[in-house]
Write a protein that holds these residues in place. Structure first.
Motif, PDB file in Angstrom:
ATOM      1  N   LEU A   1       1.226  -5.488   3.878  1.00  0.00           N
ATOM      2  CA  LEU A   1      -0.054  -5.865   3.439  1.00  0.00           C
ATOM      3  C   LEU A   1      -0.184  -7.386   3.309  1.00  0.00           C
ATOM      4  CD1 LEU A   1      -1.437  -2.770   1.432  1.00  0.00           C
ATOM      5  CD2 LEU A   1      -2.069  -3.217   3.714  1.00  0.00           C
ATOM      6  N   LYS A   2      -1.468  -7.907   3.479  1.00  0.00           N
ATOM      7  CA  LYS A   2      -1.610  -8.978   2.860  1.00  0.00           C
ATOM      8  C   LYS A   2      -2.757  -9.098   2.085  1.00  0.00           C
ATOM      9  CE  LYS A   2      -2.324 -14.037   4.096  1.00  0.00           C
ATOM     10  NZ  LYS A   2      -1.923 -14.440   2.887  1.00  0.00           N
ATOM     11  N   ILE A   3      -2.968  -9.604   0.911  1.00  0.00           N
ATOM     12  CA  ILE A   3      -3.949  -9.522  -0.068  1.00  0.00           C
ATOM     13  C   ILE A   3      -3.970 -10.828  -0.512  1.00  0.00           C
ATOM     14  CG2 ILE A   3      -4.941  -8.515  -2.055  1.00  0.00           C
ATOM     15  CD1 ILE A   3      -4.059  -6.019  -1.582  1.00  0.00           C
ATOM     16  N   GLY A   4      -4.734 -11.642  -0.195  1.00  0.00           N
ATOM     17  CA  GLY A   4      -5.006 -13.033  -0.656  1.00  0.00           C
ATOM     18  C   GLY A   4      -3.924 -13.772  -0.262  1.00  0.00           C
ATOM     19  N   PRO A   5      -3.353 -14.485  -1.084  1.00  0.00           N
ATOM     20  CA  PRO A   5      -2.129 -15.056  -0.890  1.00  0.00           C
ATOM     21  C   PRO A   5      -0.757 -14.390  -0.948  1.00  0.00           C
ATOM     22  CG  PRO A   5      -2.681 -15.453  -3.057  1.00  0.00           C
ATOM     23  CD  PRO A   5      -3.785 -14.637  -2.560  1.00  0.00           C
ATOM     24  N   VAL A   6      -0.850 -13.042  -1.558  1.00  0.00           N
ATOM     25  CA  VAL A   6       0.312 -12.234  -1.577  1.00  0.00           C
ATOM     26  C   VAL A   6       0.505 -11.359  -0.467  1.00  0.00           C
ATOM     27  CG1 VAL A   6       1.231 -10.385  -2.895  1.00  0.00           C
ATOM     28  CG2 VAL A   6      -0.177 -12.290  -3.915  1.00  0.00           C
ATOM     29  N   SER A   7       1.801 -11.559   0.191  1.00  0.00           N
ATOM     30  CA  SER A   7       2.021 -10.566   1.655  1.00  0.00           C
ATOM     31  C   SER A   7       3.501  -9.816   1.164  1.00  0.00           C
ATOM     32  CB  SER A   7       2.262 -11.259   2.533  1.00  0.00           C
ATOM     33  OG  SER A   7       1.267 -12.147   3.224  1.00  0.00           O
ATOM     34  N   ALA A   8       3.548  -8.522   1.475  1.00  0.00           N
ATOM     35  CA  ALA A   8       4.493  -7.706   0.771  1.00  0.00           C
ATOM     36  C   ALA A   8       4.833  -6.526   1.714  1.00  0.00           C
ATOM     37  CB  ALA A   8       4.353  -7.209  -0.592  1.00  0.00           C
ATOM     38  N   THR A   9       5.572  -5.914   2.040  1.00  0.00           N
ATOM     39  CA  THR A   9       5.881  -4.692   2.493  1.00  0.00           C
ATOM     40  C   THR A   9       6.244  -3.521   1.319  1.00  0.00           C
ATOM     41  OG1 THR A   9       6.922  -5.472   4.476  1.00  0.00           O
ATOM     42  CG2 THR A   9       7.413  -3.143   4.057  1.00  0.00           C
ATOM     43  N   PHE A  10       4.995  -2.599   1.254  1.00  0.00           N
ATOM     44  CA  PHE A  10       5.238  -1.637   0.342  1.00  0.00           C
ATOM     45  C   PHE A  10       5.947  -0.453   0.968  1.00  0.00           C
ATOM     46  CE2 PHE A  10       1.954  -4.165  -1.163  1.00  0.00           C
ATOM     47  CZ  PHE A  10       1.986  -4.217  -2.741  1.00  0.00           C
ATOM     48  N   ALA A  11       6.859   0.129   0.025  1.00  0.00           N
ATOM     49  CA  ALA A  11       7.576   1.440   0.502  1.00  0.00           C
ATOM     50  C   ALA A  11       7.245   2.317  -0.507  1.00  0.00           C
ATOM     51  CB  ALA A  11       9.083   1.133   0.419  1.00  0.00           C
ATOM     52  N   GLY A  12       6.800   3.636  -0.226  1.00  0.00           N
ATOM     53  CA  GLY A  12       6.054   4.599  -1.308  1.00  0.00           C
ATOM     54  C   GLY A  12       6.466   5.893  -0.446  1.00  0.00           C
ATOM     55  N   THR A  13       5.663   6.809  -1.334  1.00  0.00           N
ATOM     56  CA  THR A  13       5.434   8.183  -1.124  1.00  0.00           C
ATOM     57  C   THR A  13       4.010   8.806  -1.158  1.00  0.00           C
ATOM     58  OG1 THR A  13       6.070   9.090  -3.319  1.00  0.00           O
ATOM     59  CG2 THR A  13       7.865   8.995  -1.521  1.00  0.00           C
ATOM     60  N   VAL A  14       3.448   9.573  -0.565  1.00  0.00           N
ATOM     61  CA  VAL A  14       2.242  10.296  -0.921  1.00  0.00           C
ATOM     62  C   VAL A  14       2.408  11.614  -0.772  1.00  0.00           C
ATOM     63  CG1 VAL A  14      -0.082  10.689   0.118  1.00  0.00           C
ATOM     64  CG2 VAL A  14       0.869   8.395   0.436  1.00  0.00           C
ATOM     65  N   ARG A  15       1.832  12.317  -1.921  1.00  0.00           N
ATOM     66  CA  ARG A  15       2.090  13.929  -1.928  1.00  0.00           C
ATOM     67  C   ARG A  15       0.594  14.244  -1.827  1.00  0.00           C
ATOM     68  NH1 ARG A  15       3.935  13.123  -6.632  1.00  0.00           N
ATOM     69  NH2 ARG A  15       2.422  14.299  -7.927  1.00  0.00           N
ATOM     70  N   PHE A  16       0.573  15.484  -1.068  1.00  0.00           N
ATOM     71  CA  PHE A  16      -0.725  16.215  -1.106  1.00  0.00           C
ATOM     72  C   PHE A  16      -0.786  17.415  -1.954  1.00  0.00           C
ATOM     73  CE2 PHE A  16       0.545  14.878   3.171  1.00  0.00           C
ATOM     74  CZ  PHE A  16      -0.720  14.115   3.535  1.00  0.00           C
ATOM     75  N   GLU A  17      -1.813  17.361  -2.942  1.00  0.00           N
ATOM     76  CA  GLU A  17      -1.861  18.597  -3.950  1.00  0.00           C
ATOM     77  C   GLU A  17      -3.355  18.979  -3.775  1.00  0.00           C
ATOM     78  OE1 GLU A  17      -1.192  16.502  -7.483  1.00  0.00           O
ATOM     79  OE2 GLU A  17       0.941  16.215  -7.390  1.00  0.00           O
ATOM     80  N   ASP A  18      -3.570  20.281  -4.585  1.00  0.00           N
ATOM     81  CA  ASP A  18      -4.684  20.732  -4.649  1.00  0.00           C
ATOM     82  C   ASP A  18      -5.308  21.032  -3.154  1.00  0.00           C
ATOM     83  OD1 ASP A  18      -4.567  20.692  -7.263  1.00  0.00           O
ATOM     84  OD2 ASP A  18      -5.460  18.834  -7.510  1.00  0.00           O
ATOM     85  N   ILE A  19      -4.594  21.328  -2.264  1.00  0.00           N
ATOM     86  CA  ILE A  19      -4.914  21.527  -0.884  1.00  0.00           C
ATOM     87  C   ILE A  19      -5.870  22.656  -0.614  1.00  0.00           C
ATOM     88  CG2 ILE A  19      -4.122  22.001   1.620  1.00  0.00           C
ATOM     89  CD1 ILE A  19      -1.389  20.651   0.573  1.00  0.00           C
ATOM     90  N   VAL A  20      -7.124  22.546  -0.113  1.00  0.00           N
ATOM     91  CA  VAL A  20      -8.096  23.787   0.488  1.00  0.00           C
ATOM     92  C   VAL A  20      -8.467  23.287   1.764  1.00  0.00           C
ATOM     93  CG1 VAL A  20     -10.089  24.757  -0.292  1.00  0.00           C
ATOM     94  CG2 VAL A  20      -8.731  23.879  -2.050  1.00  0.00           C
ATOM     95  N   ALA A  21      -7.550  23.867   2.696  1.00  0.00           N
ATOM     96  CA  ALA A  21      -8.216  23.769   4.104  1.00  0.00           C
ATOM     97  C   ALA A  21      -9.197  24.169   4.507  1.00  0.00           C
ATOM     98  CB  ALA A  21      -6.939  23.834   4.936  1.00  0.00           C
TER      99      ALA A  21
END
Length: 167
Positions: free
Chosen positions: A50-70
């Motif tokens: 991502l590039k936000i204004g003058p800051v560019s970076a590669t973010f490494a992370g996780t996303v968890r799904f909770e409270d799932i009501v399909a």
């Protein structure tokens, strides 16, 4: 920082739900996505540039799904580290409702930022967030084979953040 958004998607809720849970679809739609891997049905690991204004970076992370009501919705809980650019963590409640043959997708998100990225100011971060969300949903609609997703999006900053930028 609090961010909310609403999108009308010209597809049935079950179709939207399936696409929102498909790593390949999400990887094609997330702006700057370099990798997206399902670690389990409830967790994904990602690398996003991502590039936000003058800051560019590669973010490494996780996303968890909770409270799932399909197929009505879930809560996303995520965190990402962008090295010197900073750290982000957040939570978003995503809801899908039927309106005729369309699906109304709403989300309410809270994000905490630290490091260089946090020093950019709420207006720039919110403007960039809106742009990224609109890019995601435009690509998402295209992937579903429909013309576009219509946005009715707004965002608000925490009172302390607003106060800090009003002086």
């Amino acid at each position: 920082m609090d961010i909310t958004g609403t999108y009308r998607i010209s597809a049935r809720r079950e179709v939207v739900w399936a696409a929102l849970n498909d790593p390949e679809t999400l990887a094609r739609c997330i702006p700057g996505c370099k990798e997206l891997d399902a670690k389990s049905p409830e967790e994904m690991a990602a690398k996003v540039a991502l590039k936000i204004g003058p800051v560019s970076a590669t973010f490494a992370g996780t996303v968890r799904f909770e409270d799932i009501v399909a197929p009505a919705g879930y809560t996303l809980v995520g965190q990402g580290n962008g090295g010197l650019a900073g750290f982000a963590k957040g939570r978003a409640v995503v809801r899908l409702t039927d309106e005729g043959t369309d699906t109304i997708l709403t989300y309410d998100a809270k994000a905490d930022l630290a490091g260089k990225i946090a020093s950019l100011g709420s207006r720039l971060i919110q403007s960039t967030t809106r742009k990224l969300a609109d890019q995601f949903f435009a690509k998402f609609a295209e992937t579903l084979g429909i013309a576009s997703a219509v946005s009715d999006q707004s965002e608000t900053a925490d009172a302390a953040d607003q106060e800090a930028h009003s002086t």
